[in-house]
Design a protein around this motif. Structure first.
Motif, short mmCIF file in Angstrom:
data_model
loop_
_atom_site.label_atom_id
_atom_site.label_comp_id
_atom_site.label_asym_id
_atom_site.label_seq_id
_atom_site.Cartn_x
_atom_site.Cartn_y
_atom_site.Cartn_z
N ASP A 84 19.80 -9.04 -1.34
CA ASP A 84 20.09 -7.71 -2.18
C ASP A 84 21.45 -7.18 -1.20
O ASP A 84 21.49 -6.67 -0.19
N PRO A 85 22.62 -7.59 -2.02
CA PRO A 85 23.74 -7.22 -1.05
C PRO A 85 24.39 -5.78 -1.23
O PRO A 85 25.43 -5.18 -1.03
N THR A 86 23.30 -4.96 -2.04
CA THR A 86 23.60 -3.65 -2.23
C THR A 86 23.11 -2.55 -1.18
O THR A 86 23.30 -1.40 -1.33
N THR A 87 22.34 -3.07 -0.24
CA THR A 87 21.61 -2.25 0.72
C THR A 87 22.43 -2.50 2.01
O THR A 87 22.67 -3.56 2.60
N ALA A 114 35.39 -15.44 -0.77
CA ALA A 114 34.28 -14.39 -0.59
C ALA A 114 34.71 -13.09 -1.27
O ALA A 114 33.86 -12.51 -2.00
N GLU A 115 36.08 -12.86 -1.24
CA GLU A 115 36.41 -11.44 -1.98
C GLU A 115 36.08 -11.86 -3.39
O GLU A 115 35.81 -10.83 -4.23
N LEU A 116 36.82 -12.91 -3.93
CA LEU A 116 36.50 -13.04 -5.48
C LEU A 116 35.21 -13.19 -6.02
O LEU A 116 34.70 -12.36 -6.89
N VAL A 117 34.29 -13.86 -5.22
CA VAL A 117 32.78 -13.99 -5.71
C VAL A 117 32.31 -12.62 -5.55
O VAL A 117 31.40 -12.31 -6.51
N LYS A 118 32.51 -11.94 -4.47
CA LYS A 118 31.87 -10.48 -4.53
C LYS A 118 32.27 -9.55 -5.68
O LYS A 118 31.30 -8.92 -6.23
N LYS A 123 29.38 -6.76 -10.98
CA LYS A 123 29.07 -6.43 -12.28
C LYS A 123 27.63 -6.43 -12.56
O LYS A 123 26.91 -5.73 -13.70
N TYR A 124 26.90 -7.40 -11.94
CA TYR A 124 25.45 -7.62 -12.31
C TYR A 124 24.60 -6.65 -11.46
O TYR A 124 23.34 -6.69 -11.69
N TYR A 125 24.97 -5.92 -10.70
CA TYR A 125 24.29 -5.11 -9.67
C TYR A 125 24.57 -3.79 -10.22
O TYR A 125 25.73 -3.19 -10.34
#
Length: 179
Positions: A84-87, A114-118, A123-125
């Motif tokens: 979970d990259p949002t916590t 990394a910046e591009l993939v992030k 939009k999926y989170y």
């Protein structure tokens, strides 16, 4: 196989036992080493010191992979979709700065990817992605008992309740990229 075409990536996505187990399943990944990075404590830290949260280090993995088999961008996609990259400073029940979501880049190309993939996965989170993107300063290999942890301890409670579900999610989302 020649090893001079291999590349290295370093990520932290919570407990390194989890991220190590995920990337050991991926085609093109030659080696996964659990370790520590991103802190400011002098000398090589121990697991006990890392767990205190006082070293500033994150639990990370260092992946050696073959870019002719799997791209860095796809490795990033797997990373961003299996934790979970949002916590902030937390993955599940694991809490503290040592469990932060982080991508340590080895060069400017990795940083840009990394910046591009992030940005692409954001939009999926529902919540904003807080994954840190920082240059790799130093990587300390974790103690031997933390290497290949899931493979050697699958019956252990943490493995069966936390890591096995992550691997199930990995297999569902990325089956074509697995060994």
């Amino acid at each position: 196989m020649e090893t001079n075409n291999l590349e290295v990536a370093t990520f932290g996505g919570g407990c390194f036992w989890c991220t190590e187990a995920v990337f050991q399943e991926v085609k093109g990944v030659e080696k996964v080493v659990s370790g520590y990075s991103g802190g400011n404590a002098p000398g090589k830290p121990t697991y006990r010191e890392i767990c205190s949260g006082l070293t500033g280090h994150a639990e990370v993995i260092q992946i050696t992979y073959d870019p002719s088999v799997i791209s860095y961008e796809y490795i990033l996609l797997i990373f961003m979709t299996t934790h979970d990259p949002t916590t902030l400073n937390r993955q599940g029940a694991d809490r503290g700065t040592q469990y932060r979501s982080v991508i340590y880049y080895h060069n400017e190309k990795q940083k840009a990817s990394a910046e591009l993939v992030k940005d692409q996965v954001a939009k999926y989170y529902e919540d904003p992605i807080i994954t840190e993107i920082s240059p790799l300063d130093v990587f300390y290999e974790a103690e031997a008992e933390h290497q290949n942890y899931y493979r050697e301890n699958q019956a252990q409670g943490y493995c069966s309740f936390v890591i096995t579900p992550k691997l199930t999610k990995l297999r569902k989302l990325h089956a074509e990229k697995l060994k």
